[in-house]
Design an enzyme around this catalytic site. Structure first.
Site, mmCIF file in Angstrom:
data_model
loop_
_atom_site.group_PDB
_atom_site.id
_atom_site.type_symbol
_atom_site.label_atom_id
_atom_site.label_comp_id
_atom_site.label_asym_id
_atom_site.label_seq_id
_atom_site.Cartn_x
_atom_site.Cartn_y
_atom_site.Cartn_z
ATOM 1 C CB CYS A 1 98.166 59.259 33.521
ATOM 2 S SG CYS A 1 99.575 59.296 34.591
ATOM 3 N NE ARG B 1 92.887 61.206 32.098
ATOM 4 C CZ ARG B 1 91.820 60.797 33.006
ATOM 5 N NH1 ARG B 1 90.647 61.484 32.607
ATOM 6 N NH2 ARG B 1 91.961 59.911 33.662
ATOM 7 C CD1 TRP C 1 99.857 65.767 37.625
ATOM 8 C CD2 TRP C 1 99.653 63.981 38.850
ATOM 9 N NE1 TRP C 1 100.067 65.958 38.933
ATOM 10 C CE2 TRP C 1 99.926 65.324 39.937
ATOM 11 C CE3 TRP C 1 99.804 62.469 39.733
ATOM 12 C CZ2 TRP C 1 100.038 64.988 41.275
ATOM 13 C CZ3 TRP C 1 99.961 62.694 41.028
ATOM 14 C CH2 TRP C 1 100.007 63.636 41.871
ATOM 15 C CG ASN D 1 95.061 56.958 34.556
ATOM 16 O OD1 ASN D 1 95.417 57.544 35.446
ATOM 17 N ND2 ASN D 1 93.557 57.069 34.311
ATOM 18 N N GLY D 2 97.058 55.236 36.907
ATOM 19 C CA GLY D 2 96.734 54.621 38.107
ATOM 20 C C GLY D 2 98.275 54.432 38.860
ATOM 21 C CD GLU E 1 86.679 77.291 43.551
ATOM 22 O OE1 GLU E 1 86.903 76.433 44.477
ATOM 23 O OE2 GLU E 1 86.660 77.369 42.419
ATOM 24 C CE LYS F 1 89.393 77.858 40.174
ATOM 25 N NZ LYS F 1 88.788 76.580 41.042
ATOM 26 C CD GLU G 1 92.871 75.427 40.945
ATOM 27 O OE1 GLU G 1 93.383 74.108 40.767
ATOM 28 O OE2 GLU G 1 91.555 75.580 40.870
ATOM 29 C CG HIS H 1 88.530 83.977 66.482
ATOM 30 N ND1 HIS H 1 88.067 83.616 67.907
ATOM 31 C CD2 HIS H 1 87.283 84.430 65.996
ATOM 32 C CE1 HIS H 1 86.761 84.314 68.005
ATOM 33 N NE2 HIS H 1 86.575 84.638 66.787
ATOM 34 C CE LYS I 1 88.591 70.028 34.484
ATOM 35 N NZ LYS I 1 88.343 71.184 35.561
#
Ligand code: AGP
Length: 613
Positions: free
Chosen positions: A2, A27, A74, A100-101, A486, A490, A493, A509, A608
């Site tokens: 947010c 955000r 968000w 925000n929170g 990583e 990518k 997402e 394995h 983000k």
């Protein structure tokens, strides 16, 4: 998560709010809204979806006024729809809030307010804030005091901006656990979650601390601590050096591509002024006061989340290899649960692009409680982490706008190797000549990356070929396990593909049972000490008819006979290899996302900066 913004001054608030929200959209982007005081009324407009939709909706409303707040969301509590979008209001439509929170104790407070007759319209935790302020405002008639009293009742994390129709000349903002930056213009103030949203108005800012409440009128501001009676606090003003143009596309179709292509420069910026070629070491201004403690370190924990935590797998190896200090990566959110040996002889290295990730911040705070030295690799200047760690190292790569991290990732990895070299030299584990050789290789990295980026058209073709595949494996060993993890993140997402990253040997394995002709593996196979073993793994995949894209060292043509496609990276030191190997994976994820018609810069369900646990 947010983005919030508030403006009070002489100009029309709406364009400033909308531009600020546009800058902060990374955000959170499932809904957005603004509320503006004009004359004696508050007009509030909210929309499900992006800021662009909100902007369109605002065209049909009269939103003239020099005081306003805005929000891009968000969702945490309540599905993303217009009713749950912010600003949220009180019963009378007097108090409007952008938050925000998370208010953890919202339910008991809500129950209490409902008993008092308050009517709630949304499923958000935020709405309780406006009702509680309304409640205190009835008794106090002093708006900032009413806000302060309400804030003391909340548990959780918040950054808020609040306005009231009954007190049109005041805007109140406060933070506890969520970032907030106050911009100080000429007879105007802007407060926002991110400096980029403040920059269109001013570059003179104050980074607010936890507990700070800013009371803004058109001509003055006051900062107080809402937790202890509201006594005035003095805070340092800072000038932001970058301009808001750093957050523009600059001709690229997406920020992600701009940031991938910008990596030769961002790596140069990361190293600038820090490499001491002659001494074969690295200089970090922010660490100098801790040299004595670092000489005696017995252990280092590297704490981070997501991409940043994958880069810590590189740091872990490098610190052990160059400095001889036992090092362990820890997922930030799990650190506090471990009865680890972290103590006054240890250091915790936190790695974070935003410097606001709640879980990583918690790890720093826990390490402090245990007496450890806290260090940070952080990109966002003035962020909470940058201010809380004992010794900080900035990435210096400028704003990273795409939700999927790329240029911050390679910079984080490089800085951890630079730190390992610094510690190795400090503790006499690396000789001057060894250090000189490592520094020289680091200096070659930007040119190497430029070369890899030239293969982008080839990678585009591969993305077209594999665009229908739903599953991928990404594999590597030692330092390159980091690149594999990583690369898989990518693909998840950006391309919304199921991708698993692991050590190449781990495949045998269990996971190898999944290999079928439409499950490609991207395997990092550099010409190093593990080459023959990695090559065997490629053979094993091919024997089971799994397609393989191999990433290997320039000049090694051997794999062309085995793999379906081969991408080349220049030869470098083993520990620097993942910084190069990740670039083709970033490009592949980008082009797959484009092929699949995904929103590359703002993938679904993400934000983000993850400022809640
Ligand atoms: C990166 O592509 C991700 N969006 C995410 O994993 C990110 O790296 C993570 O949330 C940590 O963020 P930070 O670096 O800002 O702390």
């Amino acid at each position: 998560m947010c983005g919030i913004i508030g403006y009070i001054g002489k100009r029309d608030a709406l364009p400033i709010l909308l531009e600020g929200l546009r800058c902060m959209e990374y955000r959170g982007y499932d809904s957005a809204g603004v509320a503006v005081i004009s004359k004696n009324a508050v007009t509030c407009v909210r929309a499900k979806g992006r800021v662009a939709l909100l902007k369109e909706k605002c065209l049909t409303e009269t939103l003239e006024g020099a005081v306003g707040i805005g929000h891009t969301r968000w969702a945490t509590h309540g599905e993303p729809n217009e009713r749950n979008a912010h600003p949220q209001r009180d019963c009378m439509g007097d108090v409007f809030i952008a938050h925000n929170g998370i208010i953890e104790n919202h339910q008991p407070l809500k129950d209490h307010l409902i008993k008092k007759g308050h009517k709630f319209l949304s499923e958000t935790d935020t709405e309780v804030i406006s009702h509680l302020i309304e409640e205190y405002d009835k008794k106090e008639k002093d708006f900032p005091k009413a806000v302060r009293l309400a804030l003391k009742d909340f548990h959780g994390a918040f950054g808020i901006v609040v306005l009231s129709r009954k007190h049109p000349g005041v805007l109140v903002a406060a933070r506890f656990g969520s970032p907030l930056i106050l911009g100080i213009g000429k007879e105007e103030y802007v407060v926002a979650s991110d400096a980029n949203a403040v920059l269109p108005v001013t570059n003179r800012v104050i980074y607010l601390n936890d507990g700070d409440m800013a009371t803004l009128s058109g001509s003055a501001y006051e900062i107080s601590d809402f937790r202890n009676g509201g006594g005035t606090q003095k805070r340092k003003k800072t000038t932001i050096e970058w301009t808001s143009s750093a957050a523009e596309l600059g001709g690229y179709p997406h920020f992600m591509l701009k940031e991938i292509m910008g990596q030769p420069q961002s790596l140069r910026d990361t190293m600038r002024g820090r490499l001491l070629s002659h001494e074969g070491t690295v200089k970090f201004g922010g660490l100098e006061p801790f040299e004595k403690r670092m000489r005696a370190l017995q252990h280092i924990t590297l704490a981070a989340m997501g991409t940043a935590s994958f880069t810590c797998l590189i740091g872990e190896y490098a610190i052990e290899e160059l400095a001889g200090i036992p090092a362990k990566r820890e997922i930030g959110s799990e650190f506090a649960f471990r009865s680890s040996t972290v103590n006054a002889e240890s250091a915790l290295l936190a790695v974070s692009q935003s410097g606001e990730t709640a879980d990583t911040l918690n790890a720093i705070r826990e390490a402090k409680r245990r007496g450890a030295l806290t260090l940070g690799i952080v990109n966002v200047v003035g962020s909470t982490m940058a201010r809380e760690v004992d010794g900080g190292i900035y990435n210096h790569v400028g704003p990273e706008i795409a939700v999927a991290s790329t240029k911050a990732t390679t910079s984080q990895a490089l800085l951890q190797i630079m730190l390992a070299l610094y510690l190795g030299r400090l503790r006499g584990m690396v000789s001057r000549s060894e250090g000189q050789a490592i520094v020289a290789e680091m200096q070659r990295l930007p040119k190497h990356v430029e070369k890899i980026l030239k293969s982008k058209e080839r990678i585009k073709v591969l993305a077209k070929k594999y665009k229908k595949c739903e599953d991928f494996f990404l594999l590597g060993r030692k330092y390159n396990v980091s690149a594999a993890l990583e690369g898989a993140l990518k693909l998840k997402e950006c391309a919304y593909a199921h991708a698993e990253g692991c050590s190449t040997t781990e495949l045998k394995h269990g996971p190898i049972s999944l290999i079928v002709p439409n499950l490609p593996s991207i395997v990092v196979v550099p010409r190093d000490a593990l080459y023959e073993k990695n090559k065997s793994s490629v053979e094993e995949l091919k024997a089971r008819k799994g397609p393989v894209i191999a990433i290997t060292t320039e000049g090694n043509k051997e794999l062309e006979k085995i793999a379906d496609a081969v991408l080349y990276i220049p030869k470098t030191l083993e520990m620097l290899t993942p910084i190069l190997a990740i670039i083709p994976m970033q490009l592949l994820a980008y082009y797959l996302a484009v092929e699949r018609g995904n929103d590359v810069d703002k993938p679904r369900n993400l934000a983000k900066s993850v400022t809640v646990e």
